[in-house]
Design a protein around this motif. Structure first.
Motif, PDB file in Angstrom:
ATOM      1  N   THR A   1       0.853  -1.198   0.000  1.00 27.81           N
ATOM      2  CA  THR A   1       0.000   0.000   0.000  1.00 27.81           C
ATOM      3  C   THR A   1       0.881   1.237   0.000  1.00 27.81           C
ATOM      4  O   THR A   1       2.085   1.185   0.280  1.00 27.81           O
ATOM      5  CB  THR A   1      -0.882   0.033   1.251  1.00 27.81           C
ATOM      6  OG1 THR A   1      -0.049   0.110   2.417  1.00 27.81           O
ATOM      7  CG2 THR A   1      -1.771  -1.201   1.342  1.00 27.81           C
ATOM      8  N   THR A   2       0.274   2.377  -0.301  1.00 31.00           N
ATOM      9  CA  THR A   2       0.925   3.681  -0.162  1.00 31.00           C
ATOM     10  C   THR A   2      -0.012   4.585   0.587  1.00 31.00           C
ATOM     11  O   THR A   2      -1.235   4.489   0.461  1.00 31.00           O
ATOM     12  CB  THR A   2       1.268   4.305  -1.526  1.00 31.00           C
ATOM     13  OG1 THR A   2       0.066   4.497  -2.275  1.00 31.00           O
ATOM     14  CG2 THR A   2       2.235   3.423  -2.298  1.00 31.00           C
ATOM     15  N   THR A   3       0.592   5.503   1.384  1.00 24.67           N
ATOM     16  CA  THR A   3      -0.208   6.449   2.159  1.00 24.67           C
ATOM     17  C   THR A   3       0.294   7.857   1.885  1.00 24.67           C
ATOM     18  O   THR A   3       1.516   8.123   1.922  1.00 24.67           O
ATOM     19  CB  THR A   3      -0.099   6.157   3.660  1.00 24.67           C
ATOM     20  OG1 THR A   3      -0.559   4.815   3.917  1.00 24.67           O
ATOM     21  CG2 THR A   3      -0.919   7.129   4.472  1.00 24.67           C
TER      22      THR A   3
ATOM     23  N   ALA B   1     -10.024   4.491  11.556  1.00 24.80           N
ATOM     24  CA  ALA B   1     -10.281   3.452  10.538  1.00 24.80           C
ATOM     25  C   ALA B   1     -10.280   4.069   9.155  1.00 24.80           C
ATOM     26  O   ALA B   1     -10.761   5.176   8.931  1.00 24.80           O
ATOM     27  CB  ALA B   1     -11.598   2.767  10.813  1.00 24.80           C
ATOM     28  N   VAL B   2      -9.742   3.311   8.200  1.00 27.33           N
ATOM     29  CA  VAL B   2      -9.723   3.745   6.796  1.00 27.33           C
ATOM     30  C   VAL B   2     -11.013   3.277   6.146  1.00 27.33           C
ATOM     31  O   VAL B   2     -11.338   2.077   6.174  1.00 27.33           O
ATOM     32  CB  VAL B   2      -8.505   3.162   6.062  1.00 27.33           C
ATOM     33  CG1 VAL B   2      -8.572   3.530   4.585  1.00 27.33           C
ATOM     34  CG2 VAL B   2      -7.214   3.642   6.708  1.00 27.33           C
ATOM     35  N   VAL B   3     -11.770   4.212   5.596  1.00 28.04           N
ATOM     36  CA  VAL B   3     -13.036   3.910   4.911  1.00 28.04           C
ATOM     37  C   VAL B   3     -12.898   4.417   3.479  1.00 28.04           C
ATOM     38  O   VAL B   3     -12.626   5.613   3.262  1.00 28.04           O
ATOM     39  CB  VAL B   3     -14.234   4.582   5.606  1.00 28.04           C
ATOM     40  CG1 VAL B   3     -15.524   4.293   4.827  1.00 28.04           C
ATOM     41  CG2 VAL B   3     -14.351   4.114   7.037  1.00 28.04           C
ATOM     42  N   ASP B   4     -13.066   3.457   2.552  1.00 28.18           N
ATOM     43  CA  ASP B   4     -12.925   3.797   1.135  1.00 28.18           C
ATOM     44  C   ASP B   4     -11.592   4.505   0.882  1.00 28.18           C
ATOM     45  O   ASP B   4     -11.468   5.471   0.102  1.00 28.18           O
ATOM     46  CB  ASP B   4     -14.083   4.675   0.660  1.00 28.18           C
ATOM     47  CG  ASP B   4     -15.441   3.968   0.718  1.00 28.18           C
ATOM     48  OD1 ASP B   4     -15.441   2.713   0.583  1.00 28.18           O
ATOM     49  OD2 ASP B   4     -16.440   4.656   0.915  1.00 28.18           O
ATOM     50  N   GLY B   5     -10.534   4.017   1.580  1.00 24.50           N
ATOM     51  CA  GLY B   5      -9.183   4.523   1.350  1.00 24.50           C
ATOM     52  C   GLY B   5      -8.882   5.835   2.031  1.00 24.50           C
ATOM     53  O   GLY B   5      -7.814   6.420   1.778  1.00 24.50           O
TER      54      GLY B   5
ATOM     55  N   ALA C   1      -5.652  11.391   5.460  1.00 18.26           N
ATOM     56  CA  ALA C   1      -4.741  10.375   4.938  1.00 18.26           C
ATOM     57  C   ALA C   1      -5.465   9.584   3.862  1.00 18.26           C
ATOM     58  O   ALA C   1      -6.589   9.149   4.059  1.00 18.26           O
ATOM     59  CB  ALA C   1      -4.268   9.464   6.044  1.00 18.26           C
ATOM     60  N   THR C   2      -4.796   9.369   2.735  1.00 18.64           N
ATOM     61  CA  THR C   2      -5.373   8.601   1.621  1.00 18.64           C
ATOM     62  C   THR C   2      -4.496   7.381   1.398  1.00 18.64           C
ATOM     63  O   THR C   2      -3.288   7.510   1.196  1.00 18.64           O
ATOM     64  CB  THR C   2      -5.430   9.453   0.352  1.00 18.64           C
ATOM     65  OG1 THR C   2      -6.221  10.628   0.616  1.00 18.64           O
ATOM     66  CG2 THR C   2      -6.036   8.661  -0.792  1.00 18.64           C
ATOM     67  N   VAL C   3      -5.189   6.171   1.437  1.00 19.61           N
ATOM     68  CA  VAL C   3      -4.453   4.911   1.286  1.00 19.61           C
ATOM     69  C   VAL C   3      -4.840   4.304  -0.059  1.00 19.61           C
ATOM     70  O   VAL C   3      -6.015   4.248  -0.417  1.00 19.61           O
ATOM     71  CB  VAL C   3      -4.779   3.937   2.416  1.00 19.61           C
ATOM     72  CG1 VAL C   3      -4.025   2.615   2.235  1.00 19.61           C
ATOM     73  CG2 VAL C   3      -4.467   4.566   3.776  1.00 19.61           C
TER      74      VAL C   3
END
Length: 586
Positions: free
Chosen positions: A477-479, A522-526, A497-499
C-alpha cells in the motif's frame, strides 16, 4: 694657497741663527699683554756693586722677536766683562734652565767644566790650576769677556706663556753666589684658530635622506670635517673645499639626534667643533588590530594590536567605540594585547590607538566589529522511531532535540552509514526522515543535531530497530497526507490520509512529530480524517502511518511540515496554509 707663517703671527718669528738682546727680568715673570715689550739694549748691570757688566741674549729663528713656538730651538747667551773698579775672580757661572725646556747643547769661551743640572741650570766651573789664580773672567788690570751660550729645545707639549733663563755667578773673593738678571721668551701657538658652523634640518624622518653642511673659517683652512651623530661617525671625513664640507645622511632610528661637525686641521690650523644641532627624527607607524568577529557571553576575547615598525615604542589604548577599554598597554616587540570578557550580548566596534614615544608617530587601526552572542544552549538528541520496520517498505526515522532549537538539522546514520538529513521542527524539536531498510535483522540508528545559532550540537545514543521480513500473501500500500485549515495557533486543522489501493482496510495513526494525535482512525474507502489544534508557534512535521488489516502491508506518508503562527487579526473561514511541501521530504 696656504698662508705663510709670518702672515699669521702678530709678531714675526726670528730668522735662523740671528742673535738678539732680550729684556732682562726676574725668573717666571708673567706678561699679560700678548704682544711682548721691545727688548732692552745691553746695559751696565750692577750685580754686586763691583760693576761687572752682564747681558743675556736668546738666539731663535727670526731676529727682532722673543716670540717662539713649541718645537723651536732657543739659545740663551750670557756675556760677562770687566768694566772698571776692582777686579774679581769668577769661579763659576750658571744659566737657570726655563721650566720644561729640554737641554740640547752649550758653548763657552773660557776653559771650564760645564755640567747640565736639569732645571737647576747649566753650570760652568773654572779649570786650570785653581779658581783663585786662574779666573773664568779676566784678572785685575785687563779686560777679558766670557760668552756662555746654552741651547734648549721647546717641547711640542710646552704650555704657552713666558719663560725666563736666569743667570748666576760665584765671585771668589766673596765666596758666595750672586744673582744676575734673566732673559725671557714667550711661547705662543703657531696654529691659526678656526671656527666650524653646522647647518642641519630641525626635523627629519627615518629612511629619508637629509643634507648636512659645515662652514669652516677662515675660508682657506685646510683639513677635513667629520660629521657625528652623538659619539658615532656619520660616514667618512669630508675634505674642506673653500671653507665648506657637506654630506648626506639617512637616519635609521627615531628620536633626538645630536649632530656635530668636527674640523681637523693640518699643521697650520687648529681643530674646531661646531655647536650641537639637534635633529628630531620621527618614524611613521601603522597599527593593525586583530580580533574575532564574534564572541560568546562569558568567554574571554583577546584583541591584538600589531605596530609597524616592530621597533616602535609607545602605548596602545584599546577602545570600544568612544569608550576606553582598560588602561594603555605598553608596546613590546611591536605588539600590545588586551583580553576582555563580555557579560551580555550585543554589537561592538573596537579600535586600537597607538601613542608613540621616542620619535614614533601616532597611528590608529581600522575599526573591528564584534558581535557578542549568548552562549549556546546545550542540547540533547534522542531517536524515538521506528521500533520496527519491514524490509523494503519505507518508514520514518524520527528524533527529537531538546530544548527546541530555532533552526538546524539532524543527520541520521544507519549502521554507521549516513542516510540523510532532516530539518528540526521549531515547534516540537522533531526531525523526521523517510527511510527504507534493506536487510532483515537489527539495525542501529544514530541521530546527530548539527547545531544552530545559540544551540550546541549533540548526538544520540544508538537506537535499535527490528527489521522484519515481508509477510507473505500481503499487498503493498501507499499512504499520502493532506492538511487543510488556518495555520495559526488555536485554529483547527484537518489532516486527511489517503491509502491506495482504495480497498485496503486498516487504520491510520496521525502524528505530529513523534506524538500520536488521537487514537488510530479506521480507513473507509481509502480515507481517514482527523482534526487538530496547534497551541504554539513553530514548524511541525505531520505524518500518517497506515497499519494494514488482513492481506495488506503497512505504509507511512512522508512528513508534511506545517508552519504555525500567531494570528494578528481574527478572520472567518480557513486561512491559507501556504506551502506545505515537506521540507523533510514527501
Amino acid at each position: 694657497m696656504r698662508p705663510s707663517l709670518s702672515r699669521r703671527l702678530a709678531t714675526p718669528i726670528i730668522a735662523a741663527g740671528a742673535a738678539i738682546t732680550l729684556m732682562l727680568g726676574g725668573a717666571g715673570t708673567a706678561v699679560a699683554d700678548p704682544t711682548p715689550p721691545p727688548p732692552s739694549s745691553t746695559g751696565d748691570q750692577s750685580s754686586d756693586n763691583l760693576r761687572w757688566n752682564l747681558s743675556l741674549t736668546a738666539v731663535n729663528g727670526a731676529p727682532g722677536s722673543n716670540i717662539v713656538h713649541p718645537g723651536d730651538t732657543v739659545t740663551f747667551t750670557s756675556k760677562i766683562w770687566k768694566n772698571s773698579g776692582i777686579g774679581r775672580y769668577m769661579t763659576a757661572i750658571r744659566q737657570i734652565q726655563p721650566a720644561g725646556f729640554e737641554y740640547v747643547s752649550h758653548t763657552i769661551s773660557k776653559l771650564s767644566n760645564v755640567t747640565p743640572e736639569g732645571e737647576a741650570g747649566v753650570k760652568a766651573t773654572c779649570t786650570g790650576g785653581g779658581c783663585n789664580s786662574v779666573p773664568i773672567i779676566g784678572t785685575k788690570g785687563y779686560l777679558d769677556n766670557v760668552d756662555f751660550a746654552v741651547t734648549y729645545k721647546i717641547p711640542l707639549t710646552q704650555a704657552f706663556g713666558d719663560y725666563n733663563a736666569g743667570f748666576k755667578f760665584d765671585v771668589y773673593t766673596f765666596g758666595s753666589q750672586q744673582g744676575g738678571s734673566g732673559a725671557w721668551v714667550r711661547v705662543v701657538d703657531p696654529k691659526v684658530a678656526t671656527t666650524t658652523t653646522l647647518t642641519a634640518p630641525v626635523a627629519a624622518k627615518t629612511g629619508e635622506q637629509i643634507d648636512l653642511s659645515a662652514n669652516v673659517g677662515p675660508a682657506d683652512a685646510v683639513g677635513t670635517v667629520q660629521f657625528k651623530d652623538g659619539d658615532n661617525n656619520i660616514g667618512s671625513p669630508v675634505t674642506v673645499v673653500g671653507g665648506v664640507a657637506s654630506t648626506q645622511h639617512t637616519f635609521e632610528t627615531p628620536g633626538a639626534h645630536d649632530i656635530t661637525a668636527v674640523f681637523t686641521g693640518d699643521t697650520l690650523f687648529h681643530d674646531a667643533t661646531s655647536e650641537i644641532s639637534t635633529v628630531d627624527v620621527t618614524t611613521d607607524t601603522t597599527t593593525t588590530l586583530t580580533a574575532p568577529a564574534t564572541a560568546v557571553v562569558g568567554a574571554p576575547v583577546t584583541f591584538d594590536a600589531a605596530i609597524s615598525p616592530a621597533t616602535a615604542t609607545g602605548q596602545v589604548q584599546f577602545k570600544d567605540g568612544d569608550v576606553n577599554v582598560g588602561s594603555p598597554v605598553d608596546v613590546i616587540d611591536g605588539s600590545a594585547a588586551i583580553t576582555r570578557t563580555f557579560v551580555e550580548a550585543g554589537s561592538h566596534s573596537f579600535t586600537a590607538h597607538f601613542t608613540g614615544t621616542g620619535g614614533n608617530l601616532n597611528s590608529d587601526s581600522a575599526a573591528s566589529p564584534l558581535t557578542v552572542n549568548d552562549a549556546d544552549f546545550g542540547t540533547t538528541t534522542t531517536v524515538l522511531e521506528p521500533v520496527t520496520a519491514t524490509v523494503g517498505v519505507e518508514t520514518n526515522l524520527s528524533a527529537t532535540v531538546l530544548p527546541f532549537p530555532n533552526a538546524g538539522q539532524v543527520e541520521f546514520t544507519v549502521d554507521g552509514v549516513p542516510v540523510g538529513t532532516a530539518d528540526v521542527g521549531t515547534g516540537d524539536g522533531v526531525a523526521v526522515l523517510p527511510h527504507t531498510f534493506d536487510t532483515v535483522g537489527t539495525s542501529n540508528v544514530v541521530a546527530t543535531f548539527v547545531g544552530a545559532p545559540g544551540f550546541a550540537t549533540s548526538t544520540s545514543a544508538e537506537y535499535s530497530v527490528t527489521v522484519k521480513a515481508v509477510e507473505p500473501d500481503r499487498e503493498d500500500t501507499t499512504t499520502t497526507l493532506g492538511i487543510a485549515g488556518n495555520s495559526t495557533v488555536g485554529n483547527a486543522m484537518t489532516f486527511t490520509a489517503t491509502v491506495a489501493p482504495a480497498g485496503a482496510n486498516g487504520t491510520i495513526q496521525f502524528k505530529v512529530g513523534t506524538t500520536a494525535i488521537g487514537a488510530p482512525v479506521a480507513v473507509v474507502d481509502g480515507v481517514a480524517t482527523i482534526t487538530h489544534i496547534f497551541d504554539a508557534e513553530g514548524t511541525y512535521a505531520v505524518t500518517a502511518a497506515f497499519v494494514g488489516g488482513d492481506g495488506w502491508n503497512d505504509s507511512v506518508s512522508g512528513p508534511t511540515v506545517v508552519g504555525i503562527t500567531t494570528a494578528t487579526t481574527p478572520g472567518p473561514g480557513t486561512g491559507s496554509l501556504g506551502s506545505l511541501s515537506g521540507i523533510f521530504g514527501s
